[in-house]
Design an enzyme around this catalytic site. Sequence first.
Site, PDB file in Angstrom:
ATOM      1  N   GLU A   6     -10.874  53.672 -13.879  1.00  0.00           N
ATOM      2  CA  GLU A   6     -10.247  54.726 -13.064  1.00  0.00           C
ATOM      3  C   GLU A   6     -10.951  54.838 -11.704  1.00  0.00           C
ATOM      4  O   GLU A   6     -10.294  55.017 -10.666  1.00  0.00           O
ATOM      5  CB  GLU A   6     -10.287  56.061 -13.833  1.00  0.00           C
ATOM      6  CG  GLU A   6      -9.833  57.291 -13.080  1.00  0.00           C
ATOM      7  CD  GLU A   6      -8.381  57.254 -12.597  1.00  0.00           C
ATOM      8  OE1 GLU A   6      -7.659  56.300 -12.904  1.00  0.00           O
ATOM      9  OE2 GLU A   6      -8.010  58.192 -11.873  1.00  0.00           O
ATOM     10  N   CYS A  54      11.842  57.486  -4.332  1.00  0.00           N
ATOM     11  CA  CYS A  54      13.059  58.064  -3.759  1.00  0.00           C
ATOM     12  C   CYS A  54      13.352  59.473  -4.279  1.00  0.00           C
ATOM     13  O   CYS A  54      13.135  59.754  -5.457  1.00  0.00           O
ATOM     14  CB  CYS A  54      14.260  57.199  -4.087  1.00  0.00           C
ATOM     15  SG  CYS A  54      14.068  55.496  -3.636  1.00  0.00           S
ATOM     16  N   ARG A  61       6.422  62.710  -3.364  1.00  0.00           N
ATOM     17  CA  ARG A  61       6.680  61.549  -4.226  1.00  0.00           C
ATOM     18  C   ARG A  61       6.352  60.231  -3.527  1.00  0.00           C
ATOM     19  O   ARG A  61       6.223  59.210  -4.191  1.00  0.00           O
ATOM     20  CB  ARG A  61       8.169  61.500  -4.589  1.00  0.00           C
ATOM     21  CG  ARG A  61       8.601  62.627  -5.451  1.00  0.00           C
ATOM     22  CD  ARG A  61      10.106  62.661  -5.571  1.00  0.00           C
ATOM     23  NE  ARG A  61      10.455  63.319  -6.808  1.00  0.00           N
ATOM     24  CZ  ARG A  61      11.199  62.790  -7.765  1.00  0.00           C
ATOM     25  NH1 ARG A  61      11.727  61.613  -7.623  1.00  0.00           N
ATOM     26  NH2 ARG A  61      11.456  63.444  -8.857  1.00  0.00           N
ATOM     27  N   TRP A  98      12.055  54.960  -0.875  1.00  0.00           N
ATOM     28  CA  TRP A  98      10.877  54.110  -1.070  1.00  0.00           C
ATOM     29  C   TRP A  98      11.449  52.718  -1.277  1.00  0.00           C
ATOM     30  O   TRP A  98      12.108  52.445  -2.275  1.00  0.00           O
ATOM     31  CB  TRP A  98      10.101  54.587  -2.289  1.00  0.00           C
ATOM     32  CG  TRP A  98       8.784  53.924  -2.486  1.00  0.00           C
ATOM     33  CD1 TRP A  98       7.602  54.236  -1.869  1.00  0.00           C
ATOM     34  CD2 TRP A  98       8.481  52.854  -3.387  1.00  0.00           C
ATOM     35  NE1 TRP A  98       6.595  53.421  -2.329  1.00  0.00           N
ATOM     36  CE2 TRP A  98       7.103  52.560  -3.254  1.00  0.00           C
ATOM     37  CE3 TRP A  98       9.238  52.100  -4.281  1.00  0.00           C
ATOM     38  CZ2 TRP A  98       6.467  51.559  -3.992  1.00  0.00           C
ATOM     39  CZ3 TRP A  98       8.615  51.102  -5.017  1.00  0.00           C
ATOM     40  CH2 TRP A  98       7.243  50.844  -4.860  1.00  0.00           C
ATOM     41  N   LYS A 113       4.147  58.633  -5.596  1.00  0.00           N
ATOM     42  CA  LYS A 113       3.596  59.551  -6.599  1.00  0.00           C
ATOM     43  C   LYS A 113       4.351  59.438  -7.910  1.00  0.00           C
ATOM     44  O   LYS A 113       3.772  59.394  -8.983  1.00  0.00           O
ATOM     45  CB  LYS A 113       3.699  60.983  -6.055  1.00  0.00           C
ATOM     46  CG  LYS A 113       3.185  62.033  -7.009  1.00  0.00           C
ATOM     47  CD  LYS A 113       1.690  62.098  -6.964  1.00  0.00           C
ATOM     48  CE  LYS A 113       1.077  62.934  -8.030  1.00  0.00           C
ATOM     49  NZ  LYS A 113      -0.265  62.454  -8.399  1.00  0.00           N
ATOM     50  N   LYS A 152      -9.070  54.337  -8.150  1.00  0.00           N
ATOM     51  CA  LYS A 152      -9.082  55.347  -7.088  1.00  0.00           C
ATOM     52  C   LYS A 152      -9.493  54.709  -5.766  1.00  0.00           C
ATOM     53  O   LYS A 152      -8.886  54.936  -4.742  1.00  0.00           O
ATOM     54  CB  LYS A 152     -10.056  56.500  -7.392  1.00  0.00           C
ATOM     55  CG  LYS A 152      -9.672  57.480  -8.460  1.00  0.00           C
ATOM     56  CD  LYS A 152      -8.518  58.392  -8.131  1.00  0.00           C
ATOM     57  CE  LYS A 152      -7.200  57.765  -8.451  1.00  0.00           C
ATOM     58  NZ  LYS A 152      -6.534  58.068  -9.659  1.00  0.00           N
ATOM     59  N   ASN A 158      18.782  56.502  -6.002  1.00  0.00           N
ATOM     60  CA  ASN A 158      17.412  56.295  -6.460  1.00  0.00           C
ATOM     61  C   ASN A 158      17.507  55.333  -7.637  1.00  0.00           C
ATOM     62  O   ASN A 158      18.278  55.573  -8.552  1.00  0.00           O
ATOM     63  CB  ASN A 158      16.852  57.666  -6.896  1.00  0.00           C
ATOM     64  CG  ASN A 158      15.502  57.567  -7.546  1.00  0.00           C
ATOM     65  OD1 ASN A 158      14.880  56.510  -7.562  1.00  0.00           O
ATOM     66  ND2 ASN A 158      15.030  58.684  -8.083  1.00  0.00           N
ATOM     67  N   GLY A 159      16.757  54.214  -7.596  1.00  0.00           N
ATOM     68  CA  GLY A 159      16.819  53.265  -8.713  1.00  0.00           C
ATOM     69  C   GLY A 159      17.075  51.847  -8.227  1.00  0.00           C
ATOM     70  O   GLY A 159      17.004  51.571  -7.028  1.00  0.00           O
ATOM     71  N   HIS A 168     -20.246  37.130 -18.167  1.00  0.00           N
ATOM     72  CA  HIS A 168     -19.172  36.189 -18.487  1.00  0.00           C
ATOM     73  C   HIS A 168     -18.263  35.944 -17.288  1.00  0.00           C
ATOM     74  O   HIS A 168     -17.119  35.524 -17.462  1.00  0.00           O
ATOM     75  CB  HIS A 168     -18.360  36.708 -19.681  1.00  0.00           C
ATOM     76  CG  HIS A 168     -19.169  36.833 -20.930  1.00  0.00           C
ATOM     77  ND1 HIS A 168     -19.691  35.748 -21.583  1.00  0.00           N
ATOM     78  CD2 HIS A 168     -19.600  37.924 -21.617  1.00  0.00           C
ATOM     79  CE1 HIS A 168     -20.383  36.156 -22.637  1.00  0.00           C
ATOM     80  NE2 HIS A 168     -20.346  37.480 -22.665  1.00  0.00           N
ATOM     81  N   GLU A 173      -6.729  52.298  -4.405  1.00  0.00           N
ATOM     82  CA  GLU A 173      -5.499  53.002  -4.013  1.00  0.00           C
ATOM     83  C   GLU A 173      -5.597  53.630  -2.635  1.00  0.00           C
ATOM     84  O   GLU A 173      -4.660  53.557  -1.856  1.00  0.00           O
ATOM     85  CB  GLU A 173      -5.241  54.176  -4.984  1.00  0.00           C
ATOM     86  CG  GLU A 173      -4.480  53.861  -6.232  1.00  0.00           C
ATOM     87  CD  GLU A 173      -4.267  55.102  -7.081  1.00  0.00           C
ATOM     88  OE1 GLU A 173      -3.133  55.342  -7.469  1.00  0.00           O
ATOM     89  OE2 GLU A 173      -5.245  55.842  -7.370  1.00  0.00           O
TER      90      GLU A 173
END
Length: 605
Positions: A478, A2, A27, A74, A600, A482, A99-100, A501, A485
Amino acid sequence: MCGIVGAVAQRNIVSVLIEGLRRLEYRGYDSCGVAVLAGGEPKRARSVARVADLDEQVCETRLEGVTGIAHTRWATHGAPVTDNAHPIFSRNELAIVHNGIIENYETLREMLRGKGYEFISQTDTEVIAHLIHSLYHGDLFAAVREATGHLHGAYAIAVLHKSQPHTVVGARQGSPLVVGLGEGENFLASDALALAGSTDRFMFLEEGDVCELTLEKVRVFDRDGKPAERDVRQVAAYGGAVELGPYRHFMQKEIFEQPRAISDTIPQSDVFDASLFGEGAAKAFEEIDSLLVLACGTSYYSGLTAKYWLESIAKIPTQVEIASEYRYRDSVPNPKSLVVVISQSGETADTIAALKHAQSLGHTHTLAVCNVATSAMVRMTELSFLTHAGREIGVASTKAFTTQLVALFVLAATLGKLRGHISAKQEADYIRQLRHLPAALNSVLALEPQIIAWSEEFSRKENALFLGRGLHYPIALEGALKLKEISYIHAEAYPAGELKHGPLALVTEAMPVVTVAPNDALLEKLKSNIQEVRARGGQLYVFADADTKILNDEGLHVIRMPEHYGLLSPILHVVPLQLLAYHTACSRGTDVDKPRNLAKSVTVE
Ligand code: G6P
C-alpha cells in the site's frame, strides 16, 4: 471516472447540471460537457479543462434550457479532446452522454456507416447515439429500449431528442445510474451525491433497466422489457460540498481525519456479535468454512492484510483475489465460502462483476465491506458492514483503507469468537485496543514534520523499494502504491524475505528502501534484511516501533513509531507511508488529489 447528470424541469436547469458535475469531479475526469434543448435544437458546451471552465463557457454563451444532460469524461476510446467530449450528437437531433465501454462498437459502427451515418469522434459513444437515432420513430423510450438490445458491454446513458422537448431517457447495464424525483421535475445521475440540493428522493436503477423521465412521471422497464416498479428511497445524508478547511489538499485532510473515521467505524457494542454484519449473519457465519475476498486497488490490500487476521484469529482459510482476475478465471467454487467484497465506492465495475460471477457459481453467502450505504455492492450482497470514513475525495485512498481494516478486524474477531478461538478476556482486550486506536493514530500523525524532512530526499528519486514482512507486507504494498499514484515515482514492494531473490540487484545509493519494522515475531528476520541492504550501500528509511532498538546510523534513517500495537499495528504503520507519499508528491508539485490518468471511482472494466 465518467459521471452523468440529466434533468427535465420547467426552469433553466443548466446550473443544476453544472453543480451536479462539480459534485462528480472527485471521480476523476479529463473533459466535460453539457447539452440542453434550446429553441427546439440541442445546443452544447464542452471543455477539456475543468468544470469551472465549462461553467464560464455556459455563462458567456448564455446556454439555457429546461431539459438537459451533462457529463464528466474519463477517456477510454479516443483522446481527451473536444470532439470526443460528451454530449455526443447524432445529426444535430439527438444528444447522449455515456459511462462505460461498448465492446461491439466496431461492428455497430460499420453497420451504421452503411446506413449513411458519419462519425466525427473516436468514441464508442457515437455508435450508441447513431444507433438510437436510426431506431427513433417518434418514441425515444422505445428507441433506447431497442438499441440496448444491440449493445454488448457496460453502459449508463442519458439521452434527449429534439422532437421530445420534455423527456430524458436513461439506461444502465454494468454502470451505476440513479433517478432523482422532484416536484414537477425529475433528474438522472451517476450517484445520488450529484443531485444533493435538488432532491433527496431516489430510485436506484437495476441492471438492464431503461427509464423515461418527463416532468410529472418516471417510467422504468426492466431487462426483460417489462414495466417495473423501483423503490423510492429517502437519502438525506448528502450535505453540501466538502470543505478543505486548513488543509492544502483533500488527501492531507483525509489522512488527518483517520482518528475520527476509525472512531466512527468501531462498533459501539462491547462484544463482537454477528449482528454487526446484518440480519442473518449469525446463521450465514455458522454455515461457512472459508472466505473468498474480492477487491481492487487499495481495497485489495486491506483484504490481503485481513487474511492474516482471519487465519490467525478465526482460524478460517481465506483466499484473497484481485477482482478483475477472479472474474475471468476458472475457479473451483465452494458454496460454503463467504464471498467478501471490499470497496470504498461500492461501484467498482470489476468488483461488481466478480461478485456477480461468484453468485453465478453458487455462492449464496456474500458480504460487502463498503463506505457507501446506497451503493450497488451493498444492495447486491446478503450482508454488509459499513465503514464510516465519510466522503473520500482524494483519488488515492487513505481513510477508506484504515476504516476497512477496522471492519475486517472486527470480522476476524467475530468469526474467531463464534468458532471458539478467542476467550472473553481476549475479546475485551481487542475491544480496548480498537477503542484506543484513534488516540494512537493521533500520535502517529504527530510524526508529520519528520516525514516532511524525508520527503524532500524522496522527491529527488525516481525509484523506491518498500519492504515488510507478514501482516506488514500488504502495508508495504500500500505504501508503494500511494507513492507511485501521486508522486509518479516508480515504487515496488516486496516481502523482505524475498529481497535476495531478485530486488537486491537494484539496491544502490540511488534507491531508497522503505522498511516497515514493527516489533513483532519477524523483527529479527527483518533486521537481517536491513543489514543485507546496508551492506550494499543502500539507503534505508525505517518506520520502527519504539522498542525495536533499530537506531539511526550511516545509511540508516529511523522514525520511531510511538507505540507497538500488536495485531492492529498495520492500521498505524500505514499512516506514515501515506504521509511520505503525500509530502513527496507535494515537493514534486503533482496534482495530488487528481493524479494524472487515474480516477476515484473506476466504473468501467
Ligand atoms: C481506484 C481508486 C483506488 C481504489 C480502487 C478501488 O483505482 O483510485 O483508490 O482503491 O479504485 O476502488 P473501491 O471503490 O472499489 O475501493
